[in-house]
Scaffold this motif. Structure first.
Motif: not given
Length: 200
Positions: A66, A77, A90-91, A93, A126, A130, A153, A155, A185
């Motif tokens: 992550i 990223t 996942g991320a 941000l 993405l 995220s 993205w 997200s 997340l």
């Protein structure tokens, strides 16, 4: 499967790199499994060097990764996600900068960023879940711009409120909400929502 494994949190700092009183550094010290992407040797704004470091750190991990990115770590990223073949789970941000507007000193100019390889931030969806955190008073990006990033993205957008650029200059320092957002997340990813910390 990802849902049955404890993730490794890869911390992707901004241009200043590892800063002791930054929430990312504090968070890394709290998490049981974390690694901070090291600072670029030489000029820290060189995008290719930043991407290579992120690639090498992620490649070295065995557990699902992550990403936890802040400031310039967010476009780093996103640029990396557009070219890597390595999987991540996942991320998170947080407060990405608007790379189409001039930033006040000591931040690099748009010309310096262009010379260092930065171009328009990729706006493709993405590949993994995220969360993007916006700020209503970030001097480096409007909340509207960050909302556009999140939408492009794919997200989940979280409005962080008046948190400035979410850095020590804005009073962060510890940011306890980071652990809450990582739990959120992990739920989006399909993992256990428990974030393993050293004091747990």
């Amino acid at each position: 499967m990802v849902a049955q494994q404890t993730p490794t949190y890869v911390i992707v700092p901004g241009l200043r790199g590892h800063v002791e009183d930054h929430w990312q550094t504090i968070l890394a010290g709290q998490l049981q499994n974390s690694v901070i992407v090291p600072q670029v040797e030489g000029d820290p704004i060189q995008l290719d060097a930043r991407l290579a470091l992120l690639e090498s750190v992620v490649a070295a991990q065995e557990a699902p990764v992550i990403l936890v990115a802040h400031s310039a770590g967010v476009p780093t990223t996103v640029f990396w996600a557009a070219q890597t073949k390595l999987p991540v789970a996942g991320a998170l941000l947080a407060t990405p900068p608007d790379l189409t507007q001039e930033m006040h000193a000591p931040h690099p100019t748009l010309e310096q960023l262009s010379d260092a390889g930065w171009g328009p931030v990729p706006m493709d969806t993405l590949p993994r879940p995220s969360i993007v955190v916006s700020s209503t008073n970030d001097p480096l990006a409007s909340a509207e711009t960050v909302a556009e990033y999140a939408q492009s993205w794919g997200s989940t957008l979280v409005e962080g409120g008046e948190v400035g650029h979410l850095n020590p200059a804005s009073g962060y320092g510890p940011w306890p909400r980071a652990v809450e957002l990582l739990a959120q997340l992990q739920t989006l990813i399909g993992m256990d929502a428990t974030v393993q910390t050293k004091d747990a």
